[in-house]
Design a protein around this motif. Structure first.
Motif, PDB file in Angstrom:
ATOM      1  N   ALA A 106       0.802  -1.221   0.000  1.00  0.00           N
ATOM      2  CA  ALA A 106       0.000   0.000   0.000  1.00  0.00           C
ATOM      3  C   ALA A 106       0.835   1.271   0.000  1.00  0.00           C
ATOM      4  CB  ALA A 106      -0.937  -0.007   1.203  1.00  0.00           C
ATOM      5  N   VAL A 107       1.851   1.323   0.868  1.00  0.00           N
ATOM      6  CA  VAL A 107       2.591   2.575   1.040  1.00  0.00           C
ATOM      7  C   VAL A 107       4.098   2.419   0.880  1.00  0.00           C
ATOM      8  CG1 VAL A 107       0.818   3.649   2.468  1.00  0.00           C
ATOM      9  CG2 VAL A 107       2.578   2.237   3.553  1.00  0.00           C
ATOM     10  N   GLN A 108       4.557   1.239   0.458  1.00  0.00           N
ATOM     11  CA  GLN A 108       5.962   0.988   0.157  1.00  0.00           C
ATOM     12  C   GLN A 108       6.881   1.310   1.343  1.00  0.00           C
ATOM     13  OE1 GLN A 108       6.871   2.963  -3.553  1.00  0.00           O
ATOM     14  NE2 GLN A 108       5.637   1.531  -4.726  1.00  0.00           N
ATOM     15  N   ARG A 109       6.567   0.695   2.461  1.00  0.00           N
ATOM     16  CA  ARG A 109       7.446   0.791   3.628  1.00  0.00           C
ATOM     17  C   ARG A 109       7.311  -0.479   4.450  1.00  0.00           C
ATOM     18  NH1 ARG A 109       4.756   3.167   8.516  1.00  0.00           N
ATOM     19  NH2 ARG A 109       6.840   3.734   9.216  1.00  0.00           N
ATOM     20  N   LEU A 110       8.410  -0.851   5.092  1.00  0.00           N
ATOM     21  CA  LEU A 110       8.445  -2.023   5.962  1.00  0.00           C
ATOM     22  C   LEU A 110       8.854  -1.539   7.351  1.00  0.00           C
ATOM     23  CD1 LEU A 110      10.253  -4.429   3.474  1.00  0.00           C
ATOM     24  CD2 LEU A 110       7.898  -4.679   4.279  1.00  0.00           C
ATOM     25  N   PRO A 111       7.890  -1.263   8.207  1.00  0.00           N
ATOM     26  CA  PRO A 111       8.177  -0.654   9.514  1.00  0.00           C
ATOM     27  C   PRO A 111       9.119  -1.497  10.378  1.00  0.00           C
ATOM     28  CG  PRO A 111       5.825  -0.587   9.028  1.00  0.00           C
ATOM     29  CD  PRO A 111       6.448  -1.470   7.996  1.00  0.00           C
ATOM     30  N   ASN A 112      10.037  -0.811  11.049  1.00  0.00           N
ATOM     31  CA  ASN A 112      11.005  -1.492  11.914  1.00  0.00           C
ATOM     32  C   ASN A 112      10.328  -2.303  13.016  1.00  0.00           C
ATOM     33  OD1 ASN A 112      13.266  -0.547  10.566  1.00  0.00           O
ATOM     34  ND2 ASN A 112      13.461   1.264  11.837  1.00  0.00           N
ATOM     35  N   VAL A 113       9.219  -1.801  13.533  1.00  0.00           N
ATOM     36  CA  VAL A 113       8.572  -2.482  14.643  1.00  0.00           C
ATOM     37  C   VAL A 113       8.142  -3.898  14.263  1.00  0.00           C
ATOM     38  CG1 VAL A 113       6.247  -1.642  14.104  1.00  0.00           C
ATOM     39  CG2 VAL A 113       6.843  -2.219  16.474  1.00  0.00           C
ATOM     40  N   ALA A 214       7.108  -2.241  -4.745  1.00  0.00           N
ATOM     41  CA  ALA A 214       7.502  -2.808  -3.450  1.00  0.00           C
ATOM     42  C   ALA A 214       7.918  -4.261  -3.627  1.00  0.00           C
ATOM     43  CB  ALA A 214       6.342  -2.697  -2.470  1.00  0.00           C
ATOM     44  N   PHE A 215       9.085  -4.621  -3.076  1.00  0.00           N
ATOM     45  CA  PHE A 215       9.610  -5.978  -3.254  1.00  0.00           C
ATOM     46  C   PHE A 215       9.337  -6.869  -2.045  1.00  0.00           C
ATOM     47  CE2 PHE A 215      13.248  -9.049  -3.706  1.00  0.00           C
ATOM     48  CZ  PHE A 215      12.766  -9.648  -4.865  1.00  0.00           C
ATOM     49  N   GLY A 216       9.036  -6.266  -0.908  1.00  0.00           N
ATOM     50  CA  GLY A 216       8.782  -7.034   0.297  1.00  0.00           C
ATOM     51  C   GLY A 216       7.718  -8.117   0.131  1.00  0.00           C
ATOM     52  N   PRO A 217       6.578  -7.787  -0.494  1.00  0.00           N
ATOM     53  CA  PRO A 217       5.546  -8.816  -0.671  1.00  0.00           C
ATOM     54  C   PRO A 217       6.035 -10.035  -1.434  1.00  0.00           C
ATOM     55  CG  PRO A 217       4.615  -6.654  -1.034  1.00  0.00           C
ATOM     56  CD  PRO A 217       6.095  -6.455  -0.900  1.00  0.00           C
ATOM     57  N   PHE A 218       6.884  -9.820  -2.434  1.00  0.00           N
ATOM     58  CA  PHE A 218       7.384 -10.952  -3.222  1.00  0.00           C
ATOM     59  C   PHE A 218       8.366 -11.800  -2.413  1.00  0.00           C
ATOM     60  CE2 PHE A 218       6.441  -7.491  -6.259  1.00  0.00           C
ATOM     61  CZ  PHE A 218       5.350  -8.091  -6.876  1.00  0.00           C
ATOM     62  N   LEU A 219       9.147 -11.146  -1.547  1.00  0.00           N
ATOM     63  CA  LEU A 219      10.048 -11.897  -0.666  1.00  0.00           C
ATOM     64  C   LEU A 219       9.246 -12.796   0.279  1.00  0.00           C
ATOM     65  CD1 LEU A 219      12.745  -9.248   0.367  1.00  0.00           C
ATOM     66  CD2 LEU A 219      13.122 -11.332  -0.971  1.00  0.00           C
ATOM     67  N   ILE A 220       8.177 -12.255   0.827  1.00  0.00           N
ATOM     68  CA  ILE A 220       7.361 -13.022   1.769  1.00  0.00           C
ATOM     69  C   ILE A 220       6.660 -14.180   1.062  1.00  0.00           C
ATOM     70  CG2 ILE A 220       5.351 -12.907   3.302  1.00  0.00           C
ATOM     71  CD1 ILE A 220       6.185  -9.916   3.773  1.00  0.00           C
ATOM     72  N   ILE A 221       6.050 -13.895  -0.076  1.00  0.00           N
ATOM     73  CA  ILE A 221       5.338 -14.937  -0.830  1.00  0.00           C
ATOM     74  C   ILE A 221       6.316 -15.996  -1.324  1.00  0.00           C
ATOM     75  CG2 ILE A 221       3.971 -15.417  -2.900  1.00  0.00           C
ATOM     76  CD1 ILE A 221       2.738 -12.627  -2.540  1.00  0.00           C
TER      77      ILE A 221
END
Length: 231
Positions: A106-113, A214-221
């Motif tokens: 949605a917003v192209q960020r991966l929060p540290n928390v 955003a690449f994070g979703p592809f890493l997770i999937i």
């Protein structure tokens, strides 16, 4: 098989509901202050509910998207057949990964928390798996995590976010516990999925060549898909 997946689906849906307030507070663009804790008006969930992402107009998309995503992730872990503490580590990544997937989309960020809790939790659970004598290698998990972190930190110099590097540490550890081959397969799968989606968006005119995906979703999937097929 469907009966065996029913419990993970229900538990995953409930876990997604529990995670919703956290995701609601974090699903804001980079540079914007996070929302306060507590009840959040539905219109602030514009990214989570697949709105246009251009404003806060609150166009509704898929209802219960977070809950459904978490339930699907839990079902995928259950289908993989892992057991013991290693299974718990996979569920931990499925839990936090569902939230990270939607936030990054949605917003192209991966929060540290979330990324730091993912990494710390994975390390603790894999250490418990090693202490219990479960099949796998903690030293290899640490080595793959370090290699993944270094690889994506270097990639950040080329424009990829550091959030991906932090996420890659926990995903790399989870894959490395299984094997180096699993880590390589997950990496290739992630880039392949990203390329397919990027080409599709270009062809349909929804993005142009300079758009950031955003690449994070592809890493997770890619990680969950690899674990399901290799466990």
């Amino acid at each position: 098989m469907l009966h065996q997946l029913l419990v993970p689906l229900v538990v995953g849906f409930a876990a997604g509901a529990a995670l919703r307030p956290v995701v609601a507070a974090l699903i804001v663009p980079v540079g914007h202050p996070t929302c306060p804790a507590g009840p959040v008006h539905p219109r602030s969930l514009y990214g989570l509910l697949l709105t246009t992402g251009r404003d806060h107009s609150g166009h509704w998309g898929v209802p219960c998207l977070l809950e459904v995503t978490t339930a699907a992730a839990f079902a995928a872990v259950a289908a993989g057949g892992a057991s013991g503490w290693y299974a718990v580590a996979q569920y931990w990544i499925a839990f936090l990964g569902a939230g990270l997937l939607l936030i990054d989309s949605a917003v192209q960020r991966l929060p540290n928390v979330l990324t730091l809790h993912a990494g710390a939790g994975t390390l603790v659970l894999l250490t418990a798996a090693a202490a219990a004598g479960e099949p796998g290698s903690l030293s290899r998990a640490v080595a793959v995590a370090a290699a993944a972190g270094a690889l994506f930190t270097a990639a950040a110099l080329g424009g990829m976010g550091l959030g991906d590097a932090k996420l890659a540490v926990s995903l790399g550890a989870l894959l490395g516990w299984h094997s180096w081959q699993a880590a390589l397969v997950a990496l290739v799968t992630s880039y392949f999925l990203g390329a397919v989606v990027a080409i599709g968006l270009l062809v349909t005119g929804r993005q142009h060549r300079k758009s950031h995906l955003a690449f994070g979703p592809f890493l997770i999937i890619g990680t969950l898909a690899t674990l399901v097929t290799s466990t």
